[in-house]
Scaffold this motif. Sequence first.
Motif, PDB file in Angstrom:
ATOM      1  N   LYS A 771       0.776  -1.136  -0.137  1.00 22.17           N
ATOM      2  CA  LYS A 771       0.342  -0.814  -0.274  1.00 22.17           C
ATOM      3  C   LYS A 771       0.521   1.052   0.549  1.00 22.17           C
ATOM      4  O   LYS A 771       2.099   0.609   0.861  1.00 22.17           O
ATOM      5  N   ILE A 772       0.492   2.593  -0.799  1.00 24.48           N
ATOM      6  CA  ILE A 772       1.546   3.154  -0.955  1.00 24.48           C
ATOM      7  C   ILE A 772       0.857   4.178   0.328  1.00 24.48           C
ATOM      8  O   ILE A 772      -0.233   4.681   0.908  1.00 24.48           O
ATOM      9  N   ARG A 773       2.345   4.620   1.131  1.00 29.55           N
ATOM     10  CA  ARG A 773       2.284   5.144   2.855  1.00 29.55           C
ATOM     11  C   ARG A 773       3.037   6.615   2.364  1.00 29.55           C
ATOM     12  O   ARG A 773       1.958   7.983   3.829  1.00 29.55           O
ATOM     13  N   ALA A 774       2.999   6.884   1.644  1.00 27.56           N
ATOM     14  CA  ALA A 774       3.978   8.553   1.701  1.00 27.56           C
ATOM     15  C   ALA A 774       3.906   8.883  -0.290  1.00 27.56           C
ATOM     16  O   ALA A 774       4.154   7.965  -0.835  1.00 27.56           O
ATOM     17  N   TYR A 775       4.404   9.986  -0.930  1.00 31.64           N
ATOM     18  CA  TYR A 775       4.432  10.750  -1.562  1.00 31.64           C
ATOM     19  C   TYR A 775       5.304  11.474  -1.213  1.00 31.64           C
ATOM     20  O   TYR A 775       5.514  12.429  -0.050  1.00 31.64           O
ATOM     21  N   GLU A 776       6.368  11.131  -2.032  1.00 36.77           N
ATOM     22  CA  GLU A 776       7.865  12.904  -2.043  1.00 36.77           C
ATOM     23  C   GLU A 776       7.896  13.513  -3.152  1.00 36.77           C
ATOM     24  O   GLU A 776       7.639  12.986  -4.439  1.00 36.77           O
ATOM     25  N   ALA A 777       7.895  14.703  -2.402  1.00 38.45           N
ATOM     26  CA  ALA A 777       7.784  15.362  -3.572  1.00 38.45           C
ATOM     27  C   ALA A 777       9.060  16.008  -4.060  1.00 38.45           C
ATOM     28  O   ALA A 777      10.108  16.196  -3.328  1.00 38.45           O
ATOM     29  N   LEU A 778       9.553  16.272  -5.653  1.00 41.72           N
ATOM     30  CA  LEU A 778      10.781  16.315  -6.785  1.00 41.72           C
ATOM     31  C   LEU A 778      10.426  17.222  -7.150  1.00 41.72           C
ATOM     32  O   LEU A 778       9.981  17.774  -8.153  1.00 41.72           O
ATOM     33  N   PHE A 833       6.532  13.504   2.135  1.00 41.03           N
ATOM     34  CA  PHE A 833       7.844  13.997   1.879  1.00 41.03           C
ATOM     35  C   PHE A 833       8.384  15.257   1.322  1.00 41.03           C
ATOM     36  O   PHE A 833       8.276  15.350   0.492  1.00 41.03           O
ATOM     37  N   ILE A 834       8.662  16.086   2.372  1.00 40.89           N
ATOM     38  CA  ILE A 834       9.280  17.262   1.562  1.00 40.89           C
ATOM     39  C   ILE A 834      10.977  17.468   1.562  1.00 40.89           C
ATOM     40  O   ILE A 834      11.232  17.451   2.285  1.00 40.89           O
ATOM     41  N   VAL A 862       6.912  15.127   6.722  1.00 43.78           N
ATOM     42  CA  VAL A 862       8.083  14.638   6.661  1.00 43.78           C
ATOM     43  C   VAL A 862       8.928  15.708   6.436  1.00 43.78           C
ATOM     44  O   VAL A 862       9.071  15.550   5.115  1.00 43.78           O
ATOM     45  N   ALA A 863      10.296  15.986   7.143  1.00 38.79           N
ATOM     46  CA  ALA A 863      10.952  17.446   6.183  1.00 38.79           C
ATOM     47  C   ALA A 863      12.358  16.116   6.521  1.00 38.79           C
ATOM     48  O   ALA A 863      12.979  15.388   7.160  1.00 38.79           O
TER      49      ALA A 863
END
Length: 1008
Positions: A771-778, A833-834, A862-863
């Motif tokens: 399952k997708i728990r988070a996304y990271e911004a790129l 996630f940033i 999340v930093a």
Amino acid sequence: MKQKKEARVGAERSVTHFLMIPMLGLLAMEIFLLMGSILLSGVITRLRENSDQMLLQQVENRRNYVGNDMLSTWSDLTMLRGEINATASAMVEDGSLNLDLLGPNGSKAGGDQLLTEIAPELISTLYGKRLSGIFVILNTQELSSDFSWEDASFSGLCIRDMDPSAPQSERNADLLLVRSPVKVVRSLNLSTSFDWRPRYTFPSGAGYDFFLQPFQTAWDAAGTLPPQYCGYWSQQPYCLADSNTSSVSYSQPLILNDGTVYGVLGVELQTDYLKDQLPAGELQGGGTGSYLLAVGRDGTYTPLLASGPLSDQMPKTLTIETRKDGRSSFVYGGRRYSAALSDLHQYGNNTPFADESWVLIGAVGVTNLYHFSNYVLTLLTVIALVTLLFGMMGCVFISRSLANPIRRLAERVAEARKSLTDIPDLPATGIREIDQFSGAIVSLSRSVMESSTRMLRIIDMASVELGGFEYRGNESIFVTANFFPMLGVENVDETVMTREKFGRLLKDLDSKLISKSAGKNSRLYKVTENGEVRYIRVSIRQDGNCMAGLAENATAATLERMRIEHERDYDLLTGIYNRRAFCRMADDLFMSPAQLGTAALLMIDLDNLKSVNDRFGHDFGDQYIRCAGQCFLHAAPAGTLVARQSGDEFYLFFYGYPNQRAIRQKINRLLEAARQESIDLPNGTRQYLGISGGVAWYPADSQDLGQLMKFADFAMYQVKHTRKNDVAEFKLNEYHRAVDSTESRQEFQEILNEGRINYYFQPIADARTGKIRAYEALMRVDALTLKGPEQILRIARKENRLADIERITWFKAAEAFQHLLEQGKALPDAMLFINSIANQALTARSAEEFHRRFSALQPRIVAEIVEADCMDSDCTCAKRNVPGFSGMFALDDYGSGYNSEKNLLELSPAFTKIDISIIRSIDASRDRQEIVSNMVTYAHQRNMQVVAEGVETPRELETVIDLGVDLIQGFFISRPVAVPPMEITAEALELIRGKAAEKAADSARNAE
């Protein structure tokens, strides 16, 4: 009074009275033994087995304690090694450290600055790990089998703490420098030991394994082994040259990122300190047991050190026999010892020194170990004997009971002998004759103490007989006969000296006083007698009402200091000014521009020096540099400042001329003279002096000295990189063309002003469910010349715009993700996630604005901090205090930076992202698998979740799942896109679910 005296005497017992009570008890014991003899039958074997098991358990416990210190404390040098490498890399990059000077017999100043920079970290580690010593040895040359150790010396630093168990003293007063260059000694303000030497030498051709083994192993590996895999524990205690301090050490190589091995970092454990860690008294056998720390395997061992009785006559080798019942023993000195062995496992299985096994041996004499069982066996035998034999045993028991009070008294007397100031406090035995004897000892000790304390402090301050004085309370002052003659004062009767008279004599000596310490505890006097000058240092120490002083002849040290101060402005190799003196004198000239007129700064770099060094060694390279310096000194006109800047670079400053043409003539003559200079090489040829130079003009090019140096350096390197062996003048247009292109900078400014930065999102999935728990911004950039986030950040650092990047990232990433949530294009419970810059933080005003706009989203943010960035504790604290912040951090690219463990401890992240360089091809690398496994274990113990970054193949995904990671990110899961998916790729999801099913089946089978 008579009744009291009788009562006191009655409390004591005579020897006869003392013996009667044990004899009566012996009769009662006889009955007890007769009744219990049946119960004792058949237990001797079990008693001995228990003794063996207790001995083994004691050795295992001690092994766990010592092994924990060896593996987790003493040999954990990762943080310190990383800090040293970071310092060395920075110095190499800015040119303050030349690795060519760090080889054997290299320039004495080659690593002085590096050693000075890392010394505080060494001292901190020395105290933190409670070590007795820590050292660094610098070298960049291979130590092959034909290397000549007797003629070699190495630059290094060795600091020792002679009492590691004591608390850290003020100003590091309990530390001693054992090996350190003179320049570093002066900068550290630490005392030097009696065996101090400026460099490491090995004149006996032995005792260098602690340096050779880790260094040469790393050299031969050529960057294929991490430094900790090359760590080496010395196989025998050793003493440095001219020293009698025996130590065992652990050392690791120092390796830069480019694979350059430039020395060894290690810790020292003095053998006495190690013996303290092996208290033999805890072993069975009534104080007869011994611990031995040995090297070997398969029954043959070589002891390194021993505690207990065997420490006095430690065997050179041990052959330990193991019987079928598992009991081990050996014979030494005609006596058989029972032994318990436990491996220390100080090396990993795949390390170069894995075959050199260390073992902790607990040895107790068989007789002592089985004392109780033998005693029981003896009693069973005695039961069958006649009453006379039993009575003899009773006498032995009584004699032992009598000996115990005497033994305790003897032990207390022995302890009192170790103290020079305390009067022994002897325990009462209850035996009149012995107590009278101990009272006489106390009285005698008091008399001896009173007669010896006068000179005790003076003796503590010096190891040789010196002049001194001592004052205690209201007594007359005590002065040695040679104290005042050393200070040039004659006809003083020291036997009738009072404190007032002594103070007047010291005041009269103020005419000879040339220096005094800030605390007035040390004074230096200059004494002239019969045309001879000597310098006397008087040190004074006061402790309550007691004051002591020491006068010592400091002539040699003072003259040496004066010589060093005189020579500080001159380069030791060439005899001309050094950079420091040049800058000071040039600054003075620029303070009075009228003296300068038309001036020129000529910067020169020697050609062919590297070739000479590589072909014929640094001695001929030094001769080449010396030839150049002397040539410049004699060929330059009088009044020209000539200096060696560093290495093979020189400054010549021509000033006071009417025009540039006059200076050009002088420079041309100097170049003609330089081309005539040469040195003779070992192959019979001559090496002529080759120079490349650059000239910057005052005031035409600049009126600032720093800018002139910069311009002359630019002109010189234009020649150096094109034609060599020539001198060119600075040209401003060429300088501007060489400056970084403004086009990229202009576009960077437009991107920031117009906000042309967008963000894509890459899913982070659960390793157990998929399952997708988070996304990271790129970050994605819309630009022509700027190709990616790395280039954006690089220019931002140069332009001091990192704070703007930080603000744009937080606001635009949160805004884009919130827009996706509002449109239902992202999972509503997923985290964001940033990426945050480690040394930047939102201002208080921006943080409040962010909270106002994105307060609903903040609990899931999340930093993410890049591990390779320089962590800033103030910025980290500011991020934590952002209103509404979730408090969750992620440490990105773990394993790619220099201070991974330090950053991990400082940040305390909720997520740790393992760098893609470790994950890539992890299915084919046992070493990488071990790194990830260790990281997972460490993180889970501290409630951290581990993210595997850069998973790109099915095999990599299977491997990281087996290793226990919590979350997965990479192209195999999903690529970053503007609108992220709600599920990961079908292939990845099927594989994760299959792995979960396998684990469930395994758990069910184990439960059955």
